[in-house]
Design a protein around this motif. Structure first.
Motif, mmCIF file in Angstrom:
data_model
loop_
_atom_site.group_PDB
_atom_site.id
_atom_site.type_symbol
_atom_site.label_atom_id
_atom_site.label_comp_id
_atom_site.label_asym_id
_atom_site.label_seq_id
_atom_site.Cartn_x
_atom_site.Cartn_y
_atom_site.Cartn_z
ATOM 1 N N LEU A 19 0.715 -1.272 0.007
ATOM 2 C CA LEU A 19 0.128 0.030 0.046
ATOM 3 C C LEU A 19 0.998 1.369 -0.164
ATOM 4 N N ARG A 20 1.995 1.246 0.695
ATOM 5 C CA ARG A 20 2.893 2.391 0.792
ATOM 6 C C ARG A 20 3.291 2.471 -0.698
ATOM 7 N N GLY A 21 3.716 1.403 -1.501
ATOM 8 C CA GLY A 21 4.435 1.478 -2.787
ATOM 9 C C GLY A 21 3.122 2.207 -3.682
ATOM 10 N N LEU A 22 1.915 1.706 -3.481
ATOM 11 C CA LEU A 22 0.948 2.157 -4.360
ATOM 12 C C LEU A 22 0.609 3.555 -4.135
ATOM 13 N N ARG A 23 0.827 4.223 -2.953
ATOM 14 C CA ARG A 23 0.615 5.552 -2.882
ATOM 15 C C ARG A 23 1.285 6.414 -3.932
ATOM 16 N N THR A 24 2.594 6.161 -4.380
ATOM 17 C CA THR A 24 3.244 7.037 -5.281
ATOM 18 C C THR A 24 3.320 6.223 -6.673
ATOM 19 N N LEU A 25 2.213 5.260 -6.999
ATOM 20 C CA LEU A 25 2.490 4.532 -8.179
ATOM 21 C C LEU A 25 2.100 5.593 -9.341
ATOM 22 N N PRO A 26 1.350 6.588 -9.324
ATOM 23 C CA PRO A 26 1.091 7.650 -10.257
ATOM 24 C C PRO A 26 2.436 8.373 -10.690
ATOM 25 N N VAL A 27 3.263 8.856 -9.635
ATOM 26 C CA VAL A 27 4.428 9.649 -10.085
ATOM 27 C C VAL A 27 5.543 8.596 -10.722
ATOM 28 N N ARG A 28 5.534 7.431 -10.032
ATOM 29 C CA ARG A 28 6.436 6.625 -10.488
ATOM 30 C C ARG A 28 6.286 6.142 -11.955
ATOM 31 N N LEU A 29 4.723 5.863 -12.253
ATOM 32 C CA LEU A 29 4.615 5.498 -13.459
ATOM 33 C C LEU A 29 5.126 6.516 -14.568
ATOM 34 N N GLU A 30 4.648 7.879 -14.142
ATOM 35 C CA GLU A 30 4.756 9.036 -14.936
ATOM 36 C C GLU A 30 6.211 8.973 -15.430
ATOM 37 N N ARG A 31 7.202 8.909 -14.511
ATOM 38 C CA ARG A 31 8.698 9.062 -14.576
ATOM 39 C C ARG A 31 9.304 7.726 -15.581
ATOM 40 N N ALA A 32 8.675 6.601 -15.011
ATOM 41 C CA ALA A 32 9.177 5.356 -15.648
ATOM 42 C C ALA A 32 8.777 5.222 -17.033
ATOM 43 N N GLN A 33 7.626 5.630 -17.347
ATOM 44 C CA GLN A 33 6.869 5.813 -18.819
ATOM 45 C C GLN A 33 7.825 6.565 -19.643
ATOM 46 N N ALA A 34 7.906 7.770 -18.943
ATOM 47 C CA ALA A 34 8.606 8.713 -19.775
ATOM 48 C C ALA A 34 10.019 8.269 -20.246
ATOM 49 N N ASN A 35 10.682 7.673 -19.287
ATOM 50 C CA ASN A 35 11.954 6.975 -19.652
ATOM 51 C C ASN A 35 11.946 6.027 -20.608
ATOM 52 N N ALA A 36 11.051 5.044 -20.557
ATOM 53 C CA ALA A 36 10.825 3.966 -21.309
ATOM 54 C C ALA A 36 10.489 4.451 -22.865
ATOM 55 N N ARG A 37 9.573 5.666 -23.121
ATOM 56 C CA ARG A 37 9.383 6.105 -24.314
ATOM 57 C C ARG A 37 10.557 6.844 -24.856
ATOM 58 N N GLU A 38 11.441 7.503 -24.159
ATOM 59 C CA GLU A 38 12.791 8.007 -24.588
ATOM 60 C C GLU A 38 13.603 6.948 -24.932
ATOM 61 N N LEU A 39 13.773 6.044 -24.245
ATOM 62 C CA LEU A 39 14.736 4.606 -24.496
ATOM 63 C C LEU A 39 14.482 4.152 -25.753
#
Ligand SMILES: *Cc1c(COP(=O)(O)O)cnc(C)c1O
Length: 372
Positions: A232-252
């Motif tokens: 649950l503690r991890g889930l709290r930050t899922l939206p910001v983690r996903l935003e950053r990781a997805q931007a990185n994935a797209r870029e790579l």
């Protein structure tokens, strides 16, 4: 409310003076008689907090499990003896293993399909008990039309379940596409820090939720209270983690699209997973996977750390996955550091970097670990 807000606030205790803002870790095997929980295998307040939050994000009733496989087992247990399941040919290896097992032990027949072909899935759904879909698939990254498959499953009178581990409820809400059940390996992006093994099923209605919860009580694949707290503690930050990781994935995916060492770069346009196919096959791909310094060579995905592995090193991986395919799980590091590290590792694809002695064989896995 928006999912970013739900992720932060769902599953919190009620706001009372001096009440805790987070549900504590309830380390108790049993509870005073008279309430709905009663015993630690039936329920735990730390599970409930996690279930409320993930259920709110997916839009259904959530049941937490000890692992993603525990969750998948509970859903597949709904298939009757002699029943029919439709499943992606490139499902997660554990799911394929479980389906093979059901075929042997319970006479279940499995119709493997290419999930990109909604008509083929619709054809296979006729007479089926369960349509199981993963989208994007692991590790081929094929994307299914969930709305079309949802309609076909309803027409066929089959249950429709979606493994939403790769997309997460931020990018895809299968219950809105007609799914009856959604499954997560919460080990991955949901908890997001590579420190918990957990799973979840989210059901469209109370009846299905209760059937799944009963399977959990009987099967005993219950999460630990501390694991539920961490997830649950991890889930709290899922939206910001996903935003950053997805931007990185797209870029790579864009930066490496035409890299000479690569035969193919697969990225479905969303999410945090990129699959690359190394020219030169298994040996070259093993050299790349073992030559990174920032990327972590390990199985699993969805953590804050970028991870990579050659999937065919697992004997259970589908034989139609290229030998040279490396699955990249893109994390939260600076994209330039990830790109530079991958670049230097890719140089090893063509240059063994030794004295001309023959390559060592691709690293083998322990015989017990088939990759389920
Ligand atoms: C990892 C994974 C699973 C299995 O989950 P565990 O938590 O390891 O039991 C199921 N489906 C997908 C898509 C996965 O990536």
């Amino acid at each position: 409310m928006h999912p970013e807000t739900v992720a932060v606030h769902a599953g919190r205790p009620s706001r009372e003076p001096d009440g805790p803002m987070s549900t504590p870790v309830h380390l108790a095997s049993t509870f005073h008689e008279g309430g709905p929980t009663a015993y630690g295998r039936y329920g735990n307040p730390s599970w409930t907090a996690f279930e409320e939050a993930l259920g709110a994000l997916e839009g259904g009733g959530c049941v937490a499990f000890a692992s993603g496989m525990g969750a998948i087992s509970a859903v597949l247990a709904l298939v009757p003896t002699g029943g029919v399941v439709v499943a992606p040919r490139h499902s997660y290896t554990g799911t394929i293993g479980l389906l093979d097992d059901l075929a042997l032990t319970r006479d279940v027949s499995v119709r493997f399909v290419d999930v990109r072909d909604a008509e083929a899935v619709a054809d296979a759904a006729r007479g089926a008990d369960l349509v199981w879909v993963e989208s994007p698939t692991n590790p081929a990254l094929e994307v299914a039309d969930l709305d079309a498959i949802g309609r076909a499953a309803r027409e066929a009178g089959a249950l429709f379940a979606v493994d939403n581990t790769f997309a997460t409820p931020l990018l895809q809400r299968p219950l809105e596409s007609g799914a009856d059940l959604v499954v997560h390996s919460a080990t991955k992006s949901i908890s997001g820090h590579s420190d918990v093994v957990m799973g979840a099923v989210i059901a469209r209605d109370d009846d299905l939720r209760d059937r799944i919860a009963t399977r959990r009580s009987l099967g005993g694949a219950i999460p630990g209270p501390l694991d539920a707290f961490l997830a649950l503690r991890g889930l709290r930050t899922l939206p910001v983690r996903l935003e950053r990781a997805q931007a990185n994935a797209r870029e790579l995916a864009a930066r490496f699209a035409d890299h000479p060492a690569l035969e193919e770069v697969r990225y479905p346009g969303f999410g945090t997973i990129v699959s690359i196919v190394i020219g030169g096959g298994a040996d070259a791909a093993e050299r790349v996977a073992t030559s990174t310094r920032v990327w972590v060579h390990s199985t699993s995905l969805g953590g804050v750390e970028s991870q990579l592995e050659r999937r065919r090193r697992w004997p259970a991986e589908a034989q139609t996955i290229p030998e040279g395919l490396i699955r990249l799980s893109v994390g939260l590091e600076h994209v330039d550091d990830l790109a530079r590290d991958l670049e230097q590792a890719l140089a090893r694809a063509t240059d063994p970097g030794d004295d001309g002695a023959p390559d060592p064989p691709p690293r083998s896995v322990p015989p017990a670990a088939a990759g389920y």
